[in-house]
Scaffold this active site. Structure first.
Site, PDB file in Angstrom:
ATOM      1  CG  HIS A   1      -2.113  -0.943   0.998  1.00  0.00           C
ATOM      2  ND1 HIS A   1      -3.037  -1.207   1.980  1.00  0.00           N
ATOM      3  CD2 HIS A   1      -2.497  -1.694  -0.070  1.00  0.00           C
ATOM      4  CE1 HIS A   1      -3.934  -2.086   1.533  1.00  0.00           C
ATOM      5  NE2 HIS A   1      -3.617  -2.395   0.295  1.00  0.00           N
TER       6      HIS A   1
ATOM      7  CB  CYS B   1       5.167  14.043 -10.096  1.00  0.00           C
ATOM      8  SG  CYS B   1       4.304  15.252 -11.133  1.00  0.00           S
TER       9      CYS B   1
ATOM     10  CB  CYS C   1       5.476  19.160 -14.477  1.00  0.00           C
ATOM     11  SG  CYS C   1       4.596  18.301 -13.149  1.00  0.00           S
TER      12      CYS C   1
ATOM     13  CB  SER D   1     -10.499  -7.368   7.980  1.00  0.00           C
ATOM     14  OG  SER D   1     -10.422  -6.220   7.146  1.00  0.00           O
TER      15      SER D   1
ATOM     16  CG  ASN E   1      -6.912 -11.535  11.656  1.00  0.00           C
ATOM     17  OD1 ASN E   1      -6.510 -10.384  11.787  1.00  0.00           O
ATOM     18  ND2 ASN E   1      -6.695 -12.244  10.542  1.00  0.00           N
TER      19      ASN E   1
END
Length: 276
Positions: free
Chosen positions: A126, A134, A170, A211, A235
């Protein structure tokens, strides 16, 4: 737990390309004081003051309100800066030291706590909060400038911070190098294909503190199952991984905290490797 001991011993004695893989999510960092995303006090449950998270945590919203998103991102940065790795992070480091190249860690967490604790063989699917890129796609991923510190939730960006958060090529806004709700996994930021290759070669996949609410982690588990690996669901309550493996033979379900389970796993692995 005899079943767990048997499968760890079995995987240990197979080809060295057969991996021990650990997939971690926000639950692993909750003991460090970082809220989970979908728990009772989770970041995405509370959302922001004015918006639902699925609206706010998007590239579309960032393009329209970059300063607001950066304020929130730097608030989270401060939260992460004040957090320290917990026992679970260090247990994983000890397991890596035993297994060496047969160990891989795939994490959904962007908080850098795995790296702080010393884990080396890590894939951050992630993204992470220490890097930016950018928003117009014209520059490589770079580190967030050290001048930019964590903020309080209502603290505005300074002119200097705004300058540092603009692309040198840019002039577009730089953005956090993380995955938002309206984006797709890729290899450059999210290590999509690398993590699926690891899953394919995993004799055992331990799932900790997640999860299964996003699709790449589920795909990782599905790939491990497809190629004959065992899933260990660790878990404190049932989740989407539990539903995925409920009718499978090659599964183990452990309802303990991450730290409790990892201590047990470490001892089994250590004892197994001493007898090889």
């Amino acid at each position: 737990m005899q079943q767990l001991e048997d499968i760890i011993k079995y995987v240990s004695t197979k080809n060295k390309r057969n991996l021990f893989t650990f997939l971690t999510g926000a639950g692993l960092s909750s003991e460090s004081g970082i809220p989970t995303y979908r728990g009772v006090d989770g970041i995405w449950v509370k959302g922001t003051q004015f918006h639902k998270p699925e609206e706010f945590g998007t590239f579309k919203y960032f393009k329209e309100h970059p300063e607001e998103v950066w304020q929130y991102s730097l608030f989270r940065k401060k939260m992460f800066q004040n957090a320290k790795p917990n026992e679970s992070h260090y247990e994983l480091v000890e397991i890596e030291n035993i297994l060496k190249d047969r160990f891989h860690l795939i994490t959904q967490n962007i908080d850098n706590l795995h790296r702080q604790s010393g884990t080396e063989r890590i894939f951050e699917i992630h993204g992470n909060n220490r890097e930016i890129k950018c928003s117009n796609g014209c520059k490589e991923i770079v580190n967030l400038p050290e001048e930019i510190k964590g903020k309080e939730i209502d603290e505005d960006l300074t002119e200097r911070e705004i300058e540092l958060l603009k692309c040198q090529s840019c002039g577009s806004w730089m953005r956090p190098n993380i995955l938002w709700f309206d984006e797709y996994y890729d290899e450059k930021t999210n290590k999509k294909f690398s993590s699926l290759k690891i899953a394919k070669n995993s004799g055992i996949l331990f799932i900790l503190g997640t999860s299964g609410a996003t699709n790449l982690p589920i795909a990782i588990a599905e790939t491990t199952l497809k190629y004959g690996g065992t899933i260990v669901d660790i878990n404190i309550e049932d989740n989407q991984f539990t539903a995925l493996i409920k009718d499978k033979k090659n599964k183990i379900i452990i309802r303990k905290t991450s730290t409790e389970a990892l201590k047990m796993i470490k001892e089994i692995i250590r004892n197994t490797y001493l007898t090889l």
